[in-house]
Motif scaffolding. Structure first.
Motif, PDB file in Angstrom:
ATOM      1  N   ASP A 103     -14.337  33.055  74.965  1.00 26.36           N
ATOM      2  CA  ASP A 103     -14.605  32.089  76.032  1.00 26.36           C
ATOM      3  C   ASP A 103     -13.883  30.770  75.774  1.00 26.36           C
ATOM      4  OD1 ASP A 103     -16.315  34.006  77.082  1.00 26.36           O
ATOM      5  OD2 ASP A 103     -18.020  33.224  75.955  1.00 26.36           O
ATOM      6  N   MET A 104     -13.871  30.338  74.506  1.00 22.22           N
ATOM      7  CA  MET A 104     -13.162  29.108  74.160  1.00 22.22           C
ATOM      8  C   MET A 104     -11.672  29.254  74.439  1.00 22.22           C
ATOM      9  SD  MET A 104     -14.918  27.865  70.597  1.00 22.22           S
ATOM     10  CE  MET A 104     -13.985  26.349  70.666  1.00 22.22           C
ATOM     11  N   ALA A 105     -11.115  30.387  74.043  1.00 22.38           N
ATOM     12  CA  ALA A 105      -9.686  30.612  74.274  1.00 22.38           C
ATOM     13  C   ALA A 105      -9.367  30.657  75.759  1.00 22.38           C
ATOM     14  CB  ALA A 105      -9.253  31.907  73.601  1.00 22.38           C
ATOM     15  N   SER A 106     -10.257  31.233  76.551  1.00 19.40           N
ATOM     16  CA  SER A 106     -10.031  31.305  78.000  1.00 19.40           C
ATOM     17  C   SER A 106      -9.991  29.916  78.614  1.00 19.40           C
ATOM     18  CB  SER A 106     -11.124  32.148  78.662  1.00 19.40           C
ATOM     19  OG  SER A 106     -11.070  33.480  78.214  1.00 19.40           O
ATOM     20  N   ASP A 107     -10.883  29.028  78.152  1.00 22.30           N
ATOM     21  CA  ASP A 107     -10.914  27.664  78.687  1.00 22.30           C
ATOM     22  C   ASP A 107      -9.745  26.832  78.200  1.00 22.30           C
ATOM     23  OD1 ASP A 107     -13.165  28.225  80.094  1.00 22.30           O
ATOM     24  OD2 ASP A 107     -14.546  27.158  78.759  1.00 22.30           O
ATOM     25  N   ILE A 108      -9.332  27.041  76.946  1.00 20.65           N
ATOM     26  CA  ILE A 108      -8.284  26.199  76.355  1.00 20.65           C
ATOM     27  C   ILE A 108      -6.889  26.726  76.671  1.00 20.65           C
ATOM     28  CG2 ILE A 108      -7.332  25.331  74.188  1.00 20.65           C
ATOM     29  CD1 ILE A 108     -10.198  25.461  73.062  1.00 20.65           C
ATOM     30  N   LEU A 109      -6.692  28.029  76.503  1.00 19.03           N
ATOM     31  CA  LEU A 109      -5.363  28.623  76.647  1.00 19.03           C
ATOM     32  C   LEU A 109      -5.159  29.362  77.954  1.00 19.03           C
ATOM     33  CD1 LEU A 109      -5.069  30.127  73.038  1.00 19.03           C
ATOM     34  CD2 LEU A 109      -4.120  27.960  73.855  1.00 19.03           C
ATOM     35  N   GLY A 110      -6.253  29.717  78.611  1.00 23.35           N
ATOM     36  CA  GLY A 110      -6.154  30.500  79.837  1.00 23.35           C
ATOM     37  C   GLY A 110      -6.806  31.856  79.657  1.00 23.35           C
ATOM     38  N   PRO A 111      -7.231  32.487  80.748  1.00 24.90           N
ATOM     39  CA  PRO A 111      -7.989  33.743  80.647  1.00 24.90           C
ATOM     40  C   PRO A 111      -7.221  34.886  80.010  1.00 24.90           C
ATOM     41  CG  PRO A 111      -7.361  33.270  82.923  1.00 24.90           C
ATOM     42  CD  PRO A 111      -7.061  32.040  82.148  1.00 24.90           C
ATOM     43  N   ARG A 112      -5.913  34.951  80.224  1.00 25.51           N
ATOM     44  CA  ARG A 112      -5.153  36.055  79.643  1.00 25.51           C
ATOM     45  C   ARG A 112      -5.112  35.963  78.118  1.00 25.51           C
ATOM     46  NH1 ARG A 112      -2.210  39.309  82.931  1.00 25.51           N
ATOM     47  NH2 ARG A 112      -2.111  38.725  85.145  1.00 25.51           N
ATOM     48  N   TRP A 113      -4.951  34.743  77.583  1.00 21.98           N
ATOM     49  CA  TRP A 113      -4.946  34.568  76.133  1.00 21.98           C
ATOM     50  C   TRP A 113      -6.293  34.973  75.536  1.00 21.98           C
ATOM     51  CZ3 TRP A 113      -1.092  33.472  72.762  1.00 21.98           C
ATOM     52  CH2 TRP A 113       0.118  33.030  73.307  1.00 21.98           C
ATOM     53  N   GLY A 114      -7.376  34.571  76.219  1.00 21.24           N
ATOM     54  CA  GLY A 114      -8.701  34.916  75.710  1.00 21.24           C
ATOM     55  C   GLY A 114      -8.961  36.403  75.721  1.00 21.24           C
ATOM     56  N   ARG A 115      -8.561  37.062  76.814  1.00 22.39           N
ATOM     57  CA  ARG A 115      -8.875  38.479  76.980  1.00 22.39           C
ATOM     58  C   ARG A 115      -7.945  39.386  76.181  1.00 22.39           C
ATOM     59  NH1 ARG A 115     -11.951  41.315  80.435  1.00 22.39           N
ATOM     60  NH2 ARG A 115     -11.374  43.453  80.935  1.00 22.39           N
ATOM     61  N   TYR A 116      -6.659  39.032  76.116  1.00 23.84           N
ATOM     62  CA  TYR A 116      -5.686  39.954  75.544  1.00 23.84           C
ATOM     63  C   TYR A 116      -5.178  39.560  74.158  1.00 23.84           C
ATOM     64  CZ  TYR A 116      -5.622  41.788  80.276  1.00 23.84           C
ATOM     65  OH  TYR A 116      -5.995  42.328  81.483  1.00 23.84           O
ATOM     66  N   PHE A 117      -5.530  38.356  73.678  1.00 20.80           N
ATOM     67  CA  PHE A 117      -5.073  37.948  72.348  1.00 20.80           C
ATOM     68  C   PHE A 117      -6.245  37.633  71.428  1.00 20.80           C
ATOM     69  CE2 PHE A 117      -3.707  34.623  69.323  1.00 20.80           C
ATOM     70  CZ  PHE A 117      -2.764  35.368  68.626  1.00 20.80           C
ATOM     71  N   VAL A 118      -7.048  36.615  71.781  1.00 21.00           N
ATOM     72  CA  VAL A 118      -8.123  36.188  70.894  1.00 21.00           C
ATOM     73  C   VAL A 118      -9.217  37.253  70.793  1.00 21.00           C
ATOM     74  CG1 VAL A 118      -9.905  34.450  70.515  1.00 21.00           C
ATOM     75  CG2 VAL A 118      -7.641  33.763  71.303  1.00 21.00           C
ATOM     76  N   GLY A 119      -9.607  37.823  71.935  1.00 17.97           N
ATOM     77  CA  GLY A 119     -10.635  38.856  71.916  1.00 17.97           C
ATOM     78  C   GLY A 119     -10.261  40.046  71.049  1.00 17.97           C
ATOM     79  N   PRO A 120      -9.103  40.680  71.289  1.00 17.21           N
ATOM     80  CA  PRO A 120      -8.701  41.803  70.422  1.00 17.21           C
ATOM     81  C   PRO A 120      -8.509  41.409  68.965  1.00 17.21           C
ATOM     82  CG  PRO A 120      -7.457  41.828  72.475  1.00 17.21           C
ATOM     83  CD  PRO A 120      -8.214  40.546  72.456  1.00 17.21           C
ATOM     84  N   LEU A 121      -8.018  40.172  68.720  1.00 18.89           N
ATOM     85  CA  LEU A 121      -7.815  39.733  67.335  1.00 18.89           C
ATOM     86  C   LEU A 121      -9.152  39.634  66.611  1.00 18.89           C
ATOM     87  CD1 LEU A 121      -5.911  38.698  65.136  1.00 18.89           C
ATOM     88  CD2 LEU A 121      -6.188  36.396  66.086  1.00 18.89           C
ATOM     89  N   GLN A 122     -10.148  39.008  67.246  1.00 22.68           N
ATOM     90  CA  GLN A 122     -11.454  38.892  66.610  1.00 22.68           C
ATOM     91  C   GLN A 122     -12.096  40.265  66.433  1.00 22.68           C
ATOM     92  OE1 GLN A 122     -14.513  36.829  68.761  1.00 22.68           O
ATOM     93  NE2 GLN A 122     -15.727  36.430  66.937  1.00 22.68           N
ATOM     94  N   PHE A 123     -11.940  41.111  67.445  1.00 20.80           N
ATOM     95  CA  PHE A 123     -12.480  42.466  67.324  1.00 20.80           C
ATOM     96  C   PHE A 123     -11.849  43.195  66.142  1.00 20.80           C
ATOM     97  CE2 PHE A 123     -11.829  46.985  68.191  1.00 20.80           C
ATOM     98  CZ  PHE A 123     -13.141  47.418  68.247  1.00 20.80           C
ATOM     99  N   SER A 124     -10.525  43.058  65.977  1.00 25.53           N
ATOM    100  CA  SER A 124      -9.829  43.737  64.881  1.00 25.53           C
ATOM    101  C   SER A 124     -10.331  43.246  63.523  1.00 25.53           C
ATOM    102  CB  SER A 124      -8.316  43.513  64.990  1.00 25.53           C
ATOM    103  OG  SER A 124      -7.819  44.023  66.207  1.00 25.53           O
ATOM    104  N   LEU A 125     -10.524  41.928  63.395  1.00 30.85           N
ATOM    105  CA  LEU A 125     -11.000  41.374  62.124  1.00 30.85           C
ATOM    106  C   LEU A 125     -12.411  41.849  61.806  1.00 30.85           C
ATOM    107  CD1 LEU A 125      -9.660  37.712  62.458  1.00 30.85           C
ATOM    108  CD2 LEU A 125      -8.770  39.513  60.968  1.00 30.85           C
ATOM    109  N   CYS A 126     -13.294  41.824  62.818  1.00 28.37           N
ATOM    110  CA  CYS A 126     -14.665  42.277  62.595  1.00 28.37           C
ATOM    111  C   CYS A 126     -14.706  43.780  62.323  1.00 28.37           C
ATOM    112  CB  CYS A 126     -15.532  41.923  63.802  1.00 28.37           C
ATOM    113  SG  CYS A 126     -15.837  40.161  64.007  1.00 28.37           S
ATOM    114  N   TYR A 127     -13.855  44.522  63.012  1.00 24.04           N
ATOM    115  CA  TYR A 127     -13.796  45.971  62.794  1.00 24.04           C
ATOM    116  C   TYR A 127     -13.336  46.276  61.369  1.00 24.04           C
ATOM    117  CZ  TYR A 127     -13.053  50.870  64.090  1.00 24.04           C
ATOM    118  OH  TYR A 127     -13.130  52.230  64.169  1.00 24.04           O
TER     119      TYR A 127
END
Length: 363
Positions: A103-127
């Motif tokens: 959500d932070m990335a979507s507000d700061i960088l835009g929705p595409r960055w949040g959905r396709y970059f930050v979200g998958p990156l965090q998911f990968s790290l937690c996984y």
């Protein structure tokens, strides 16, 4: 999607407003916690069995560089986490609470960055953290098994499978806030096995069987340089696991000042555990410290301390790995599954969202 109005307690009975949130936000997050609960969550996400590798990091750096890196890491990470929580508080005061890094990335960088970059990156790290915890849990189970039955024939993959089944049961806990009791136990466990590890190292260091103490850094200039990079990465990884937005989203409004208190509680535990284990382990074993300090407590299958003390330390470590696993998979497992549900059928995702909320609201 995951940004809600400030002051909204979406754990209330206002189910009509729940439907305005995406399934993941309602599924995983509940704003009912106190600053103490926040401290429990933060401690579990940061203080993990990886701290038992700190004596090995000291062996690659030496006394001065090792203690300096540990202190710098405390200051940098505490400042960074507190600054991030202040940003989240500021957005809450403006009328929108941000619940996740995405959500932070979507507000700061835009929705595409949040959905396709930050979200998958965090998911990968937690996984990756979930996989590492599963393997570590299996290794801990096998270590305990061999400690009790040195002639046992069970293989590592069997213990990994057993631990994975147990974690699959814990994965059914529906929200981050629901982990507050487990994470309180986790906080107690990390204090317990850190105390045991410190006692073990001190006991061995003062015993007649103490290994020769050599605190010099092994290798030539090139080996020492790469060793220093390895040690810094160990220290950075040990500190850098705070899931700030998701944890702060569990705090009941108003959120001002609560995260700072939680961070202070967390870092009191961090300083107490990290420094005692690192210093006592390096003092006892010097540059012979292994990847995990527990490996130094036995030589050729013979324990250097009473076997029951190693057993207790290993059991505490195993139990805390379970809590760390649950904390990490809470950020990744539901996210991935609700993304799949939304991709297949959005109405079906909303149905699942409502069903799980109706049955697990009390957690």
């Amino acid at each position: 999607m995951g940004t809600v109005e400030a002051g909204l307690d979406y754990s209330s009975s206002d189910t009509q407003h729940h439907k305005e949130l995406d399934a993941e936000a309602l599924f995983v997050l509940k704003s009912r916690g106190s600053w103490l609960h926040c401290g429990y969550h933060l401690t579990t996400s940061i203080v993990a069995p990886a701290l038992l590798s700190l004596p090995f990091a000291f062996a690659l750096l030496g006394w001065v560089a090792g203690v300096s890196c540990l202190i710098i890491a405390v200051l940098v990470t505490f400042y960074s986490y507190n600054l991030l929580s202040k940003v989240l508080e500021h957005h809450a005061q403006l009328g929108q609470r941000q619940l996740r890094f995405r959500d932070m990335a979507s507000d700061i960088l835009g929705p595409r960055w949040g959905r396709y970059f930050v979200g998958p990156l965090q998911f990968s790290l937690c996984y990756a953290a979930v996989i590492a915890c599963t393997l570590l849990g299996g290794q801990s189970l096998k270590f305990i098994y061999l400690l009790c039955n040195s002639s046992g024939t069970m293989k590592l993959y069997e213990f990994v499978a057993i631990f994975g089944v147990l974690m699959l049961i814990l994965a059914q806990i529906p929200s981050f806030h629901s982990l507050r009791h487990i994470n309180l136990i986790s906080l107690t466990l990390c204090l317990a096995y850190s105390t045991c590890a410190t006692i073990d190292s001190t006991y061995i260091g003062n015993s007649v069987n103490a290994p020769p103490k050599d605190s010099s850094v092994n290798g030539d200039g090139k080996d020492q340089l790469f060793g220093a990079f390895n040690a810094i990465s160990i220290i950075a990884t040990t500190y850098g696991n705070g899931i700030i937005p998701e944890i702060q989203a569990t705090i009941a409004p108003p959120v001002e000042g609560k995260m700072f208190k939680g961070l202070c509680l967390c870092y009191a535990v961090v300083i107490l555990t990290f420094f005692t284990v690192a210093i006592s382990g390096y003092w006892a074993f010097g540059n012979k410290a292994k990847g995990t300090i527990l490996g130094n407590f036995m030589v050729n299958g013979n324990p250097l301390v009473p076997k029951w003390l190693i057993l207790i330390t290993s059991i505490f470590t195993l139990l805390q790995v379970s809590a760390v696993f649950t904390c990490s998979q809470r950020t990744s497992w539901w996210r991935k599954n609700m993304e799949i549900l939304r991709a297949i059928n959005s109405p079906f995702a909303k149905l699942c969202q409502g069903c799980f909320y109706d049955h697990f609201w009390w957690l």
